[in-house]
Design a protein around this motif. Structure first.
Motif, PDB file in Angstrom:
ATOM      1  N   PHE A 190       0.863  -1.184   0.000  1.00 55.42           N
ATOM      2  CA  PHE A 190       0.000   0.000   0.000  1.00 55.42           C
ATOM      3  C   PHE A 190       0.901   1.236   0.000  1.00 55.42           C
ATOM      4  N   PRO A 191       0.452   2.331  -0.614  1.00 56.33           N
ATOM      5  CA  PRO A 191       1.283   3.536  -0.657  1.00 56.33           C
ATOM      6  C   PRO A 191       1.202   4.294   0.657  1.00 56.33           C
ATOM      7  N   LEU A 192       2.340   4.737   1.141  1.00 60.38           N
ATOM      8  CA  LEU A 192       2.399   5.493   2.382  1.00 60.38           C
ATOM      9  C   LEU A 192       3.068   6.831   2.104  1.00 60.38           C
ATOM     10  N   ARG A 193       2.343   7.901   2.391  1.00 57.71           N
ATOM     11  CA  ARG A 193       2.865   9.252   2.173  1.00 57.71           C
ATOM     12  C   ARG A 193       3.779   9.618   3.339  1.00 57.71           C
ATOM     13  N   THR A 194       5.060   9.795   3.044  1.00 58.70           N
ATOM     14  CA  THR A 194       6.039  10.074   4.091  1.00 58.70           C
ATOM     15  C   THR A 194       6.441  11.540   4.162  1.00 58.70           C
ATOM     16  N   GLY A 195       6.076  12.315   3.189  1.00 57.82           N
ATOM     17  CA  GLY A 195       6.454  13.719   3.178  1.00 57.82           C
ATOM     18  C   GLY A 195       6.007  14.379   1.901  1.00 57.82           C
ATOM     19  N   ALA A 196       6.672  15.468   1.583  1.00 55.83           N
ATOM     20  CA  ALA A 196       6.326  16.217   0.382  1.00 55.83           C
ATOM     21  C   ALA A 196       7.568  16.927  -0.133  1.00 55.83           C
ATOM     22  N   ARG A 197       7.514  17.312  -1.384  1.00 55.56           N
ATOM     23  CA  ARG A 197       8.591  18.120  -1.963  1.00 55.56           C
ATOM     24  C   ARG A 197       7.963  19.251  -2.760  1.00 55.56           C
ATOM     25  N   LEU A 198       8.679  20.342  -2.867  1.00 58.13           N
ATOM     26  CA  LEU A 198       8.195  21.479  -3.655  1.00 58.13           C
ATOM     27  C   LEU A 198       8.394  21.203  -5.132  1.00 58.13           C
ATOM     28  N   SER A 199       7.368  21.433  -5.914  1.00 56.96           N
ATOM     29  CA  SER A 199       7.522  21.330  -7.359  1.00 56.96           C
ATOM     30  C   SER A 199       7.906  22.672  -7.976  1.00 56.96           C
ATOM     31  N   SER A 200       7.802  23.742  -7.189  1.00 55.88           N
ATOM     32  CA  SER A 200       8.302  25.067  -7.572  1.00 55.88           C
ATOM     33  C   SER A 200       8.503  25.857  -6.288  1.00 55.88           C
ATOM     34  N   PRO A 201       9.368  26.877  -6.291  1.00 50.93           N
ATOM     35  CA  PRO A 201       9.633  27.612  -5.050  1.00 50.93           C
ATOM     36  C   PRO A 201       8.356  28.222  -4.467  1.00 50.93           C
ATOM     37  N   ALA A 202       8.246  28.143  -3.148  1.00 51.70           N
ATOM     38  CA  ALA A 202       7.094  28.746  -2.474  1.00 51.70           C
ATOM     39  C   ALA A 202       7.297  30.261  -2.362  1.00 51.70           C
ATOM     40  N   ARG A 203       6.169  30.963  -2.290  1.00 43.58           N
ATOM     41  CA  ARG A 203       6.227  32.425  -2.183  1.00 43.58           C
ATOM     42  C   ARG A 203       5.260  32.891  -1.101  1.00 43.58           C
ATOM     43  N   LEU A 204       5.756  33.766  -0.221  1.00 43.02           N
ATOM     44  CA  LEU A 204       4.935  34.371   0.822  1.00 43.02           C
ATOM     45  C   LEU A 204       5.255  35.859   0.868  1.00 43.02           C
ATOM     46  N   GLU A 205       4.244  36.674   0.607  1.00 42.07           N
ATOM     47  CA  GLU A 205       4.424  38.124   0.554  1.00 42.07           C
ATOM     48  C   GLU A 205       3.340  38.798   1.381  1.00 42.07           C
ATOM     49  N   LEU A 206       3.748  39.748   2.223  1.00 46.18           N
ATOM     50  CA  LEU A 206       2.820  40.505   3.047  1.00 46.18           C
ATOM     51  C   LEU A 206       2.791  41.948   2.564  1.00 46.18           C
ATOM     52  N   VAL A 207       1.600  42.509   2.438  1.00 52.29           N
ATOM     53  CA  VAL A 207       1.420  43.862   1.919  1.00 52.29           C
ATOM     54  C   VAL A 207       0.668  44.692   2.946  1.00 52.29           C
ATOM     55  N   ARG A 208       1.293  45.797   3.370  1.00 48.11           N
ATOM     56  CA  ARG A 208       0.630  46.771   4.236  1.00 48.11           C
ATOM     57  C   ARG A 208       0.592  48.101   3.495  1.00 48.11           C
ATOM     58  N   GLY A 209      -0.607  48.525   3.124  1.00 50.48           N
ATOM     59  CA  GLY A 209      -0.730  49.722   2.304  1.00 50.48           C
ATOM     60  C   GLY A 209      -0.103  49.492   0.948  1.00 50.48           C
ATOM     61  N   LYS A 210       0.899  50.278   0.618  1.00 45.09           N
ATOM     62  CA  LYS A 210       1.585  50.119  -0.660  1.00 45.09           C
ATOM     63  C   LYS A 210       2.927  49.402  -0.501  1.00 45.09           C
ATOM     64  N   ARG A 211       3.229  49.005   0.715  1.00 47.41           N
ATOM     65  CA  ARG A 211       4.531  48.386   0.971  1.00 47.41           C
ATOM     66  C   ARG A 211       4.398  46.869   1.006  1.00 47.41           C
ATOM     67  N   ALA A 212       5.157  46.192   0.152  1.00 47.60           N
ATOM     68  CA  ALA A 212       5.142  44.731   0.086  1.00 47.60           C
ATOM     69  C   ALA A 212       6.445  44.191   0.662  1.00 47.60           C
ATOM     70  N   THR A 213       6.345  43.155   1.456  1.00 42.22           N
ATOM     71  CA  THR A 213       7.509  42.509   2.056  1.00 42.22           C
ATOM     72  C   THR A 213       7.469  41.028   1.724  1.00 42.22           C
TER      73      THR A 213
END
Length: 668
Positions: free
Chosen positions: A96-119
């Motif tokens: 039976f298949p057992l999921r042991t983890g995961a891998r990224l198929s493309s880089p992850a992106r996390l961006e926070l925006v306050r007003g007009k300023r993006a971080t």
């Protein structure tokens, strides 16, 4: 058998005290004659030999995610091939298949925006969690505390029938979070605490704290207590040998002081006065993790305010609750109060994406992208009040502080699963006129591995959790029943399938996969008998569970007799072992179990500690049950009633679900 959820409830996880043992346990000498189990000749010498093989150091604890489990499967396959049984597919091993983890198929992106300023967050500031779903989302960021909801308050019933709450469920401020009464009382329909009450997360990204209000990371707590108990045992041994009472008193005082200092942020010293007292016989002092953790849990449960079950700290439970409320993404943070030490708080380490360390598998992917951010970065970004202050307020007041943060989040995650193929082992003895009806007898053959790979921790120089009782004992009994059936020349009316499950220690994964996709074509399973830890029969006797799943079980067991054993007959179905997977499919089940012991999930679970006389008697009962089932005994399914249904506890833990107890002196 996997660890009790009850050992992880509330604040802490605990395990039995480790005992050092020989690194290569010998196969025990056997002076027990073969026993006739209602016509099946069971040879306990063969069971002892098989336990000796499976629990040898060469199999390195048979951890599910290691090549050692594959070698154990090959051993079982060879045995069934030699016996001349038939596979249930192309071979005896059914993967039976057992999921042991995961891998990224493309880089992850996390961006926070306050007003007009993006971080944009850097790779060092956040990580995608292994259970994350994939997707590109954008939405307002909302702080939802722990995304927790308290358990219902227990009620006391007065003589006149009026119900009153046993515990004050109000926060420190006197207001009832989640309640709707203006006088500060808690309504009967509202929980005492609910982080999502009155907060809108629909179409938004949730920022959520890990764990639950007022408690630390239970895995970190378990690890720390385990280290302390091992150090205590090492230092205590020579002091006990020298009968150094003063030295033992000092050792106990220092270890207890460190324990209480570690938990004082969550359980005040005033509530822990009775935790781990020095015994009257100072030479008997032990750092018993079970007892110490139980004392801490009792102390925590007595604290005023809302109470939270263990699942309240689960990432899966938090995310599923948030998704149900409409959230499109989740950012989790381990708040500064959830660390056990200043060093860990300062390090603020993130988990790794593909990690399955300690047997913690990600399970199926969640419905939305989920990432973990460092608390220090969240502290910088969220403005005032800061994350650290919000967490401190929630923990102190036991009152939610959920709120919108005035930020917009863009989150992109693309993950693909990492899986391995894991073998269950199935062997069939074809039936006669009722061959389309299948009786399964099974046992899990995996265990918890070695130190550094799996859930095993070393005990001195012994670094292998051999798993002789858990569960080479059940595995060996299934093998011996198969041999006895085959060599008896008897053809059962029903087909008997001898089954060995993998992945039980990681959450009954092999039996779950098998129950979801039975490889039997048009044949149907009419009953399942599970043997888990049947090798250490002691003063408490044998427990037989699952009797509430069919009205046929108790009359059959009464007919079989108790083989001179003390037996507890349990109506409920313990969720901790493989029979539960089949019970969930409306299949009647029986569960044979001799209980946990000081070597449970420890390197001391060696073959030379198996009670072979006890196994002989248990085999007599199990063999008789199997003959009756194979001969066509009707076992109608019975829906859950007051004495049945699933139970998280072990047999006997709830007096209401115990059918009866038979003392050894009363045995027939």
């Amino acid at each position: 058998m996997p660890r009790l959820a009850a050992l992880s409830l509330a604040l802490f996880m605990a395990s039995c005290h480790r005992e050092a043992g020989p690194s290569r346990p010998p196969t025990p000498e056997v002076a027990v004659a073969p026993v006739a189990a209602a016509g099946l000749q069971l040879d306990v010498r063969r069971m002892a030999a098989d336990i000796g093989v499976l629990a040898a150091d060469e199999f390195r604890g048979r951890y599910t995610l290691s090549p050692d489990l594959q070698r154990a499967a090959e051993f079982l396959v060879r045995r069934y091939g030699e016996l001349g049984l038939q596979p249930c597919g192309p071979g005896f091993a059914v993967d039976f298949p057992l999921r042991t983890g995961a891998r990224l198929s493309s880089p992850a992106r996390l961006e926070l925006v306050r007003g007009k300023r993006a971080t944009a967050m850097t790779e060092a500031e956040f990580v995608v969690l292994p259970q994350s779903g994939s997707g590109v989302v954008q939405g307002e960021l909302v702080f939802v505390g722990y995304a927790a909801v308290s358990e219902p308050a227990e009620l006391d019933t007065k003589a006149d029938g009026e119900a009153t709450k046993k515990e004050d469920t109000r926060g420190a401020s006197g207001s009832a979070a989640g309640g709707n009464a203006v006088d500060g009382s808690v309504s009967a329909s509202a929980p005492a605490y609910d982080d999502l009450a009155g907060i809108d997360v629909k179409g938004k990204v949730a920022l959520v704290l890990l764990e639950a209000p007022g408690r630390p990371d239970p895995m970190a707590m378990f690890t720390r207590m385990r280290e302390e108990s091992e150090a205590f045992a090492t230092v205590a041994a020579p002091l006990k040998a020298a009968k150094d009472v003063a030295g033992l008193k000092k050792l106990h005082a220092e270890a207890r002081g460190r324990l209480l200092a570690m938990v004082e942020a969550y359980v005040p010293a005033s509530a822990t006065a009775s935790v781990w007292p020095l015994p009257e016989d100072v030479l008997a002092v032990e750092y018993d993790l079970n007892k110490v953790a139980s004392g801490l849990m009792r102390a925590a449960a007595k604290l005023p305010g809302p109470q939270f079950g263990f699942s309240a700290g689960s990432v899966k439970a938090k995310v599923e609750r948030l998704v149900k409320a409409g959230a499109v993404g989740v950012i989790v943070v381990r708040g500064p109060r959830s660390f056990l030490s200043a060093g860990e708080r300062e390090a603020d380490e993130l988990p790794t994406l593909a990690s399955a360390a300690g047997g913690r598998l990600p399970g199926e992917p969640l419905a939305v992208p989920v990432v973990q951010m460092k608390w220090k970065r969240a502290e910088q970004l969220l403005g005032k009040p800061k994350l650290s202050k919000l967490q401190a307020q929630i923990d102190a007041e036991k009152r939610p502080h959920s709120r919108a943060l005035g930020l917009t989040v863009s989150l992109a995650v693309a993950v693909e699963p990492v899986t391995i193929a894991v073998p269950n082992v199935l062997a069939s003895l074809p039936g006669g006129d009722l061959k389309q009806e299948i009786v399964m007898i099974g046992a899990h053959y995996d265990h918890i591995g070695v130190e550094g790979l799996g859930q095993c921790g070393a005990a001195g120089d012994d670094k292998i959790c051999n798993g002789a009782d858990d569960n080479a004992s059940g595995t060996a009994m299934v093998l011996e029943l198969a041999r006895a059936w085959k060599q008896s020349g008897k053809t059962p009316r029903r087909t008997i399938v001898f089954t060995h499950f993998a992945g039980e220690e990681l959450g009954v994964l092999g039996s779950k996969a098998l129950a979801e996709a039975l490889p039997f074509g048009d044949a149907r399973v009419v009953a399942m008998v599970n043997l888990d830890m049947v090798g250490r029969l002691g003063p408490k006797g044998l427990a037989i569970g699952g009797l509430g799943s069919s009205d046929a079980w108790m009359p059959l067991l009464d007919k079989m007799g108790s083989a001179g054993l003390e037996i507890l007959y349990e109506g409920s179905v313990a969720t901790r072992s493989d029979h539960a997977s089949f019970y969930r499919k409306d299949i009647p089940v029986l569960f044979f179990f001799t209980g946990v012991h000081s070597d449970y999930h420890r390197p001391g679970d060696h073959a030379d500690k198996i009670n072979l006389v006890g196994m002989t008697a248990i085999g007599e009962i199990v063999g008789g049950v199997m003959l009756a089932l194979g001969d066509g005994l009707a076992v109608p399914w019975k829906p859950a009633g007051p004495q049945g249904g699933l139970s998280q506890g072990l047999p006997g833990s709830d007096p209401k679900t115990v059918i009866k107890r038979v003392k050894a002196a009363d045995a027939s």
